[in-house]
Design a protein around this motif. Structure first.
Motif, mmCIF file in Angstrom:
data_model
loop_
_atom_site.group_PDB
_atom_site.id
_atom_site.type_symbol
_atom_site.label_atom_id
_atom_site.label_comp_id
_atom_site.label_asym_id
_atom_site.label_seq_id
_atom_site.Cartn_x
_atom_site.Cartn_y
_atom_site.Cartn_z
ATOM 1 N N ALA A 195 0.866 -1.186 0.000
ATOM 2 C CA ALA A 195 0.000 0.000 0.000
ATOM 3 C C ALA A 195 0.897 1.228 0.000
ATOM 4 N N PRO A 196 0.803 2.074 -1.020
ATOM 5 C CA PRO A 196 1.670 3.254 -1.077
ATOM 6 C C PRO A 196 1.344 4.245 0.035
ATOM 7 N N PRO A 197 2.268 5.149 0.338
ATOM 8 C CA PRO A 197 1.974 6.175 1.338
ATOM 9 C C PRO A 197 0.752 6.990 0.928
ATOM 10 N N PRO A 198 -0.047 7.436 1.877
ATOM 11 C CA PRO A 198 -1.220 8.246 1.537
ATOM 12 C C PRO A 198 -0.830 9.556 0.861
ATOM 13 N N ILE A 199 -1.696 10.019 -0.011
ATOM 14 C CA ILE A 199 -1.514 11.323 -0.638
ATOM 15 C C ILE A 199 -1.718 12.410 0.411
ATOM 16 N N GLY A 200 -0.846 13.391 0.437
ATOM 17 C CA GLY A 200 -0.996 14.489 1.391
ATOM 18 C C GLY A 200 -2.174 15.380 1.021
ATOM 19 N N LYS A 201 -2.881 15.864 2.031
ATOM 20 C CA LYS A 201 -4.096 16.651 1.760
ATOM 21 C C LYS A 201 -3.802 17.945 0.994
ATOM 22 N N GLU A 202 -2.551 18.379 1.040
ATOM 23 C CA GLU A 202 -2.181 19.618 0.353
ATOM 24 C C GLU A 202 -2.098 19.455 -1.169
ATOM 25 N N TYR A 203 -2.216 18.223 -1.660
ATOM 26 C CA TYR A 203 -2.065 17.965 -3.096
ATOM 27 C C TYR A 203 -2.994 18.850 -3.937
ATOM 28 N N TYR A 204 -4.183 19.127 -3.402
ATOM 29 C CA TYR A 204 -5.203 19.808 -4.195
ATOM 30 C C TYR A 204 -4.816 21.250 -4.527
ATOM 31 N N GLU A 205 -3.916 21.808 -3.728
ATOM 32 C CA GLU A 205 -3.470 23.187 -3.962
ATOM 33 C C GLU A 205 -2.279 23.249 -4.909
ATOM 34 N N THR A 206 -1.819 22.106 -5.407
ATOM 35 C CA THR A 206 -0.660 22.083 -6.304
ATOM 36 C C THR A 206 -1.124 21.990 -7.758
ATOM 37 N N SER A 207 -0.173 21.865 -8.660
ATOM 38 C CA SER A 207 -0.480 21.826 -10.099
ATOM 39 C C SER A 207 -1.269 20.589 -10.509
ATOM 40 N N ILE A 208 -1.266 19.557 -9.684
ATOM 41 C CA ILE A 208 -1.973 18.321 -10.043
ATOM 42 C C ILE A 208 -3.409 18.295 -9.506
ATOM 43 N N GLY A 209 -3.772 19.294 -8.715
ATOM 44 C CA GLY A 209 -5.085 19.296 -8.067
ATOM 45 C C GLY A 209 -6.248 19.184 -9.038
ATOM 46 N N ASN A 210 -6.231 19.984 -10.097
ATOM 47 C CA ASN A 210 -7.330 19.965 -11.053
ATOM 48 C C ASN A 210 -7.459 18.631 -11.759
ATOM 49 N N SER A 211 -6.332 18.022 -12.091
ATOM 50 C CA SER A 211 -6.346 16.737 -12.786
ATOM 51 C C SER A 211 -6.810 15.598 -11.886
ATOM 52 N N MET A 212 -6.343 15.608 -10.650
ATOM 53 C CA MET A 212 -6.675 14.529 -9.712
ATOM 54 C C MET A 212 -8.121 14.616 -9.231
ATOM 55 N N GLY A 213 -8.596 15.842 -8.968
ATOM 56 C CA GLY A 213 -9.932 16.009 -8.415
ATOM 57 C C GLY A 213 -9.927 15.941 -6.899
ATOM 58 N N ILE A 214 -11.121 15.888 -6.311
ATOM 59 C CA ILE A 214 -11.247 15.997 -4.853
ATOM 60 C C ILE A 214 -11.195 14.627 -4.157
ATOM 61 N N ASN A 215 -10.901 14.678 -2.859
ATOM 62 C CA ASN A 215 -10.960 13.529 -1.939
ATOM 63 C C ASN A 215 -9.927 12.440 -2.198
ATOM 64 N N CYS A 216 -8.917 12.695 -3.004
ATOM 65 C CA CYS A 216 -7.891 11.683 -3.268
ATOM 66 C C CYS A 216 -7.119 11.332 -2.002
ATOM 67 N N ASP A 217 -6.822 12.331 -1.196
ATOM 68 C CA ASP A 217 -6.087 12.092 0.044
ATOM 69 C C ASP A 217 -6.884 11.214 0.992
ATOM 70 N N ARG A 218 -8.172 11.488 1.126
ATOM 71 C CA ARG A 218 -9.017 10.705 2.046
ATOM 72 C C ARG A 218 -9.105 9.242 1.600
ATOM 73 N N LYS A 219 -9.290 9.028 0.308
ATOM 74 C CA LYS A 219 -9.397 7.656 -0.201
ATOM 75 C C LYS A 219 -8.083 6.896 -0.027
ATOM 76 N N SER A 220 -6.969 7.566 -0.288
ATOM 77 C CA SER A 220 -5.679 6.883 -0.150
ATOM 78 C C SER A 220 -5.341 6.608 1.318
ATOM 79 N N GLU A 221 -5.887 7.401 2.208
ATOM 80 C CA GLU A 221 -5.684 7.188 3.646
ATOM 81 C C GLU A 221 -6.478 5.976 4.140
ATOM 82 N N GLU A 222 -7.694 5.816 3.626
ATOM 83 C CA GLU A 222 -8.575 4.736 4.078
ATOM 84 C C GLU A 222 -8.301 3.398 3.389
ATOM 85 N N MET A 223 -7.803 3.429 2.184
ATOM 86 C CA MET A 223 -7.681 2.221 1.372
ATOM 87 C C MET A 223 -6.897 1.075 1.996
#
Length: 212
Positions: free
Chosen positions: A132-160
């Motif tokens: 299981a890879p490290p969870p995505i940091g919640k700050e990801y959405y404020e970076t250049s990849i935020g628009n491409s990734m979309g919302i809640n990626c950090d939460r899903k990667s934390e729970e998975m």
């Protein structure tokens, strides 16, 4: 003949460097560091592809579905001692509409396919380790990849990983959770930095010693 290990993953197995937007060199990527730790008795095959998902087709990019590719991939590298799968980060993308549990289901399904691919010694089935890879940091959405990734990626990667651990236990597959041991970088919050690659290589090495 050397004992062959396939490391099957996404950009964090390929070695994407978020600082340069290029690939980390040999001696930095966790796969090459793992090869150094294992020594001359082993051959580590790097099968990383940026954007790879576990079981879904990406409508924007071609050839990223691991489920349709893993069988020929493993057969082409046969005979294998071990298959290491580290996926899930890309599956969190909003456009796939997967829950954390769905992502775990997909990885477990992929693991089962790898376990039933006759790519082991003399046509046997290889052993499989799922990371299981490290969870995505919640700050990801404020970076250049935020628009491409979309919302809640950090939460899903934390729970998975919690769900994945239970599903892999049912099928008797080796599991390694990196959460709590490794964190993503502070650039896009979804890729490993040099220290992350070093730590991961040691975690995987220690786990392999109890498998092979």
């Amino acid at each position: 003949m050397k004992k062959r290990i396939v490391c099957f993953g996404d950009s964090n197995t390929w070695g994407y460097d978020a600082n340069t937007l290029e690939r980390f060199p040999e001696g930095v990527r966790w796969t090459s560091l793992l090869a150094e730790l294992l020594g001359d008795e082993f051959q580590v095959v790097e099968e990383g592809l940026s954007g790879r998902t576990s079981v879904v087709d990406d409508p924007l990019f071609e050839g990223l579905n691991a489920f349709t590719y893993i069988h020929p991939c493993l057969m082409s590298h046969a005979p294998l001692e071990l298959v290491i799968i580290m996926l899930g980060t890309n599956d969190t993308k909003e456009r796939f509409n997967l829950t954390a549990y769905n992502i775990a289901q997909g990885i477990a399904r992929l693991s089962l396919k790898a376990k039933n691919t006759p790519a082991g010694i003399k046509g046997s089935f290889p052993k499989v380790l799922v990371i299981a890879p490290p969870p995505i940091g919640k700050e990801y959405y404020e970076t250049s990849i935020g628009n491409s990734m979309g919302i809640n990626c950090d939460r899903k990667s934390e729970e998975m990983p919690m769900y994945l651990k239970e599903l892999l236990k049912i099928q008797g597959t080796e599991f390694l959770d990196t959460k709590g041991f490794i964190v993503m970088n502070t650039i896009d919050y979804m890729h490993l930095n040099e220290e992350g690659h070093r730590l991961l290589s040691k975690l995987v090495f220690n786990k392999i010693k109890n498998i092979l």
